[in-house]
Structures are given as C-alpha cells and as structure tokens.
Write an enzyme that holds these catalytic residues in place. Structure first.
Site, PDB file in Angstrom:
ATOM      1  N   PRO A  66     -12.651 -57.414  25.035  1.00  0.00           N
ATOM      2  CG  PRO A  66     -13.871 -59.065  23.937  1.00  0.00           C
ATOM      3  CD  PRO A  66     -13.261 -57.723  23.757  1.00  0.00           C
ATOM      4  CG  HIS A  67      -9.658 -57.759  29.358  1.00  0.00           C
ATOM      5  ND1 HIS A  67     -10.481 -56.745  28.919  1.00  0.00           N
ATOM      6  CD2 HIS A  67      -9.415 -57.482  30.654  1.00  0.00           C
ATOM      7  CE1 HIS A  67     -10.706 -55.894  29.910  1.00  0.00           C
ATOM      8  NE2 HIS A  67     -10.062 -56.325  30.979  1.00  0.00           N
ATOM      9  N   GLY A  68      -9.528 -61.525  29.919  1.00  0.00           N
ATOM     10  CA  GLY A  68      -9.587 -62.287  31.159  1.00  0.00           C
ATOM     11  C   GLY A  68      -8.251 -62.941  31.446  1.00  0.00           C
TER      12      GLY A  68
END
Length: 157
Positions: A66-68
């Site tokens: 998960p990333h942002g």
C-alpha cells in the site's frame, strides 16, 4: 533513488500486525507512523492510502505494497509489517497477505514514488526472502533481511 537501508528504520517495523482486514492494517501503520513522529495526521494518511486501494496493492505471493503521496512530508517513509495469520487484502491472486510494505512519498516527487515502488516490488519477488521474513524472530532480523536483499539490486532506480 535511495536504497531501502536509507528508508526503513527498525522502529517502522511491526513484528506482528494485529489487524484482521485491509482498513485495519492501514490504520495500524498510520498509528505507528504518527507515534514515531513521521507523519502528523494519521486520518489523512489512512484516507490517502485507502483511496489508492480502489485498485488493490496486494500484488500476490502474500505481499501487499500500500502506498500514497502526501504534501507535508520531507522525504520517503517506508514501513514493514508481518501478519502470520494473513489478511484478506483483495490480492490479485485472491490469497491472504502476510507481508506488507507501506510507503509514502512527497506529492511533489512522482519519480521517487515510482522508484520506491519498483525497488520494493523487486525485493519482494524473492521467495526465499518471503519465507525468511515469515520466520524472522524480531524487527532487527527483519530489517537486516530486507536490506540484504535490496543490496543485491543496486541498479534499481
């Protein structure tokens, strides 16, 4: 592009995630990053990561990344967590996820974001590393395993 050794501190590793679902995992990471002073707004991070999760970051083989991107951080933040029991993360192979790399980068640096994603995706391809991480005794051992594997690929940018 810095190596994982420059990005993953031992205090950003969760030896055993307690969460049992996708949102819970992301919340657990956000709480850790807030507690260690890496982010200011836990709820904003959760929102940013969940927005990207409209298309899963569960890449298969028990891995999710998960990333942002955030506007208010000076550099890349990487965290790692393990769930021996596994979490349904709507992975592309429909199998539970056991190993999680969550990362965020400054919004103004899409090149760094893509480079970090490439680096983490490459490191997690190693079946041997995945097995070692599942059986590692503590966060320092996990950190060393990840850094050693990353060191095999100095050309990834």
């Amino acid at each position: 592009m810095p190596g994982i050794q420059d990005l993953l501190d031992g205090d950003c590793i969760i030896e055993e995630l307690q969460a049992t679902d996708k949102t819970g995992v992301i919340r657990e990471f956000a709480a850790l990053l807030k507690r260690t002073g890496r982010i200011r707004d836990e709820e904003h991070l959760v929102s940013v990561i969940l927005q990207r999760e409209s298309t899963t970051t569960g890449i298969g083989d028990g891995i999710a990344i998960p990333h942002g991107r955030l506007t208010d951080i000076p550099g890349v933040i990487v965290a790692f967590g393990r769930s021996r029991k596994g979490v349904d993360f709507q992975s592309v192979d429909n199998k539970p996820v056991h190993l999680f790399f969550l990362f965020v980068t400054p919004e103004s640096r899409p090149d760094v974001h893509l480079g970090t994603l490439r680096r983490l995706a490459r490191v997690t391809r190693s079946r041997v590393l995945r097995e070692q991480l599942l059986h590692a005794g503590d966060r320092l051992e996990m950190q060393k395993l990840i850094i050693d594997e990353d060191g095999k690929y100095p050309d990834i940018r």
